[in-house]
Design a protein around this motif. Sequence first.
Motif, PDB file in Angstrom:
ATOM      1  N   GLY A   5       0.814  -1.214   0.000  1.00  0.00           N
ATOM      2  CA  GLY A   5       0.000   0.000   0.000  1.00  0.00           C
ATOM      3  C   GLY A   5       0.848   1.264   0.000  1.00  0.00           C
ATOM      4  O   GLY A   5       0.518   2.249  -0.666  1.00  0.00           O
ATOM      5  N   VAL A   6       1.946   1.234   0.743  1.00  0.00           N
ATOM      6  CA  VAL A   6       2.847   2.384   0.767  1.00  0.00           C
ATOM      7  C   VAL A   6       3.495   2.572  -0.602  1.00  0.00           C
ATOM      8  O   VAL A   6       3.584   3.694  -1.111  1.00  0.00           O
ATOM      9  N   CYS A   7       3.926   1.476  -1.200  1.00  0.00           N
ATOM     10  CA  CYS A   7       4.544   1.545  -2.534  1.00  0.00           C
ATOM     11  C   CYS A   7       3.555   2.121  -3.552  1.00  0.00           C
ATOM     12  O   CYS A   7       3.900   3.005  -4.327  1.00  0.00           O
ATOM     13  N   ARG A   8       2.344   1.633  -3.525  1.00  0.00           N
ATOM     14  CA  ARG A   8       1.327   2.157  -4.451  1.00  0.00           C
ATOM     15  C   ARG A   8       1.050   3.633  -4.193  1.00  0.00           C
ATOM     16  O   ARG A   8       0.845   4.411  -5.131  1.00  0.00           O
ATOM     17  N   GLY A   9       1.027   4.035  -2.931  1.00  0.00           N
ATOM     18  CA  GLY A   9       0.786   5.439  -2.610  1.00  0.00           C
ATOM     19  C   GLY A   9       1.891   6.337  -3.133  1.00  0.00           C
ATOM     20  O   GLY A   9       1.625   7.415  -3.690  1.00  0.00           O
ATOM     21  N   ILE A  14       3.891  10.109  -7.447  1.00  0.00           N
ATOM     22  CA  ILE A  14       4.810  10.358  -8.566  1.00  0.00           C
ATOM     23  C   ILE A  14       4.018  10.547  -9.854  1.00  0.00           C
ATOM     24  O   ILE A  14       4.314  11.437 -10.656  1.00  0.00           O
ATOM     25  N   ARG A  15       2.981   9.726 -10.060  1.00  0.00           N
ATOM     26  CA  ARG A  15       2.147   9.845 -11.259  1.00  0.00           C
ATOM     27  C   ARG A  15       1.440  11.198 -11.303  1.00  0.00           C
ATOM     28  O   ARG A  15       1.336  11.817 -12.364  1.00  0.00           O
ATOM     29  N   ILE A  16       0.966  11.677 -10.155  1.00  0.00           N
ATOM     30  CA  ILE A  16       0.282  12.973 -10.120  1.00  0.00           C
ATOM     31  C   ILE A  16       1.233  14.090 -10.516  1.00  0.00           C
ATOM     32  O   ILE A  16       0.876  15.003 -11.266  1.00  0.00           O
ATOM     33  N   GLY A  21       3.890   9.902 -18.309  1.00  0.00           N
ATOM     34  CA  GLY A  21       5.167   9.249 -18.583  1.00  0.00           C
ATOM     35  C   GLY A  21       5.973   8.963 -17.330  1.00  0.00           C
ATOM     36  O   GLY A  21       7.194   8.859 -17.380  1.00  0.00           O
ATOM     37  N   TYR A  22       5.304   8.799 -16.208  1.00  0.00           N
ATOM     38  CA  TYR A  22       6.005   8.639 -14.937  1.00  0.00           C
ATOM     39  C   TYR A  22       6.793   7.339 -14.849  1.00  0.00           C
ATOM     40  O   TYR A  22       7.764   7.252 -14.099  1.00  0.00           O
ATOM     41  N   LYS A  23       6.417   6.319 -15.623  1.00  0.00           N
ATOM     42  CA  LYS A  23       7.111   5.030 -15.541  1.00  0.00           C
ATOM     43  C   LYS A  23       8.511   5.081 -16.141  1.00  0.00           C
ATOM     44  O   LYS A  23       9.310   4.181 -15.925  1.00  0.00           O
ATOM     45  N   HIS A  24       8.829   6.134 -16.845  1.00  0.00           N
ATOM     46  CA  HIS A  24      10.137   6.263 -17.472  1.00  0.00           C
ATOM     47  C   HIS A  24      11.073   7.170 -16.679  1.00  0.00           C
ATOM     48  O   HIS A  24      12.174   7.469 -17.147  1.00  0.00           O
ATOM     49  N   THR A  25      10.669   7.588 -15.504  1.00  0.00           N
ATOM     50  CA  THR A  25      11.505   8.478 -14.705  1.00  0.00           C
ATOM     51  C   THR A  25      12.426   7.679 -13.794  1.00  0.00           C
ATOM     52  O   THR A  25      12.162   6.524 -13.465  1.00  0.00           O
ATOM     53  N   LEU A  26      13.492   8.320 -13.376  1.00  0.00           N
ATOM     54  CA  LEU A  26      14.447   7.673 -12.490  1.00  0.00           C
ATOM     55  C   LEU A  26      13.859   7.419 -11.105  1.00  0.00           C
ATOM     56  O   LEU A  26      14.155   6.403 -10.482  1.00  0.00           O
ATOM     57  N   ILE A  27      13.021   8.318 -10.623  1.00  0.00           N
ATOM     58  CA  ILE A  27      12.448   8.157  -9.287  1.00  0.00           C
ATOM     59  C   ILE A  27      11.531   6.943  -9.235  1.00  0.00           C
ATOM     60  O   ILE A  27      11.509   6.212  -8.244  1.00  0.00           O
ATOM     61  N   TYR A  28      10.792   6.699 -10.305  1.00  0.00           N
ATOM     62  CA  TYR A  28       9.911   5.525 -10.365  1.00  0.00           C
ATOM     63  C   TYR A  28      10.740   4.248 -10.267  1.00  0.00           C
ATOM     64  O   TYR A  28      10.437   3.347  -9.484  1.00  0.00           O
ATOM     65  N   LYS A  29      11.800   4.192 -11.043  1.00  0.00           N
ATOM     66  CA  LYS A  29      12.659   3.013 -11.034  1.00  0.00           C
ATOM     67  C   LYS A  29      13.341   2.836  -9.684  1.00  0.00           C
ATOM     68  O   LYS A  29      13.486   1.719  -9.189  1.00  0.00           O
ATOM     69  N   CYS A  59       7.973   9.202   3.795  1.00  0.00           N
ATOM     70  CA  CYS A  59       8.095   9.820   2.474  1.00  0.00           C
ATOM     71  C   CYS A  59       6.723  10.010   1.839  1.00  0.00           C
ATOM     72  O   CYS A  59       6.437  11.060   1.262  1.00  0.00           O
ATOM     73  N   LEU A  60       5.864   9.014   1.951  1.00  0.00           N
ATOM     74  CA  LEU A  60       4.505   9.119   1.411  1.00  0.00           C
ATOM     75  C   LEU A  60       3.737  10.237   2.089  1.00  0.00           C
ATOM     76  O   LEU A  60       3.049  11.020   1.429  1.00  0.00           O
ATOM     77  N   CYS A  61       3.864  10.337   3.394  1.00  0.00           N
ATOM     78  CA  CYS A  61       3.188  11.407   4.137  1.00  0.00           C
ATOM     79  C   CYS A  61       3.685  12.773   3.674  1.00  0.00           C
ATOM     80  O   CYS A  61       2.896  13.701   3.476  1.00  0.00           O
ATOM     81  N   LEU A  62       4.993  12.909   3.485  1.00  0.00           N
ATOM     82  CA  LEU A  62       5.560  14.168   3.021  1.00  0.00           C
ATOM     83  C   LEU A  62       5.061  14.523   1.627  1.00  0.00           C
ATOM     84  O   LEU A  62       4.665  15.673   1.378  1.00  0.00           O
ATOM     85  N   LEU A  63       5.049  13.562   0.718  1.00  0.00           N
ATOM     86  CA  LEU A  63       4.610  13.833  -0.654  1.00  0.00           C
ATOM     87  C   LEU A  63       3.149  14.253  -0.715  1.00  0.00           C
ATOM     88  O   LEU A  63       2.798  15.237  -1.374  1.00  0.00           O
ATOM     89  N   SER A  64       2.289  13.522  -0.016  1.00  0.00           N
ATOM     90  CA  SER A  64       0.862  13.865  -0.067  1.00  0.00           C
ATOM     91  C   SER A  64       0.581  15.175   0.655  1.00  0.00           C
ATOM     92  O   SER A  64      -0.227  15.985   0.187  1.00  0.00           O
TER      93      SER A  64
END
Length: 107
Positions: A5-9, A14-16, A21-29, A59-64
Amino acid sequence: MAALGVCRGILKEIRIVKGSGYKHTLIYKYVLEQFRRNQVTGAQLCRAQMEALHAAQSCLCLLSSTRLHLRLHQRYHSPRAEVRIDQAAGLVGLRLPQQPGGKGWEI
């Protein structure tokens, strides 16, 4: 919250930000690599995995929270014309006090 769930969040945030094209970014990988590296089988108990999960939740809390803060900032600090005091109070659900005679404050 489970690691999946954390990974998906995190990937959702990142997608937002990055768009379609978020799957091609370095952060996604990088995020996927870190979650795969810290996977633990049922026969293992790893303290590092718990630390990594806690860091990911933070990290998820910070991003959201950052995304929501920017949305609120754009809503209430838009570059429009100056608003009157009573209009600004109305934006946040307040009303200005009234004089008993129905008139405003007189100086």
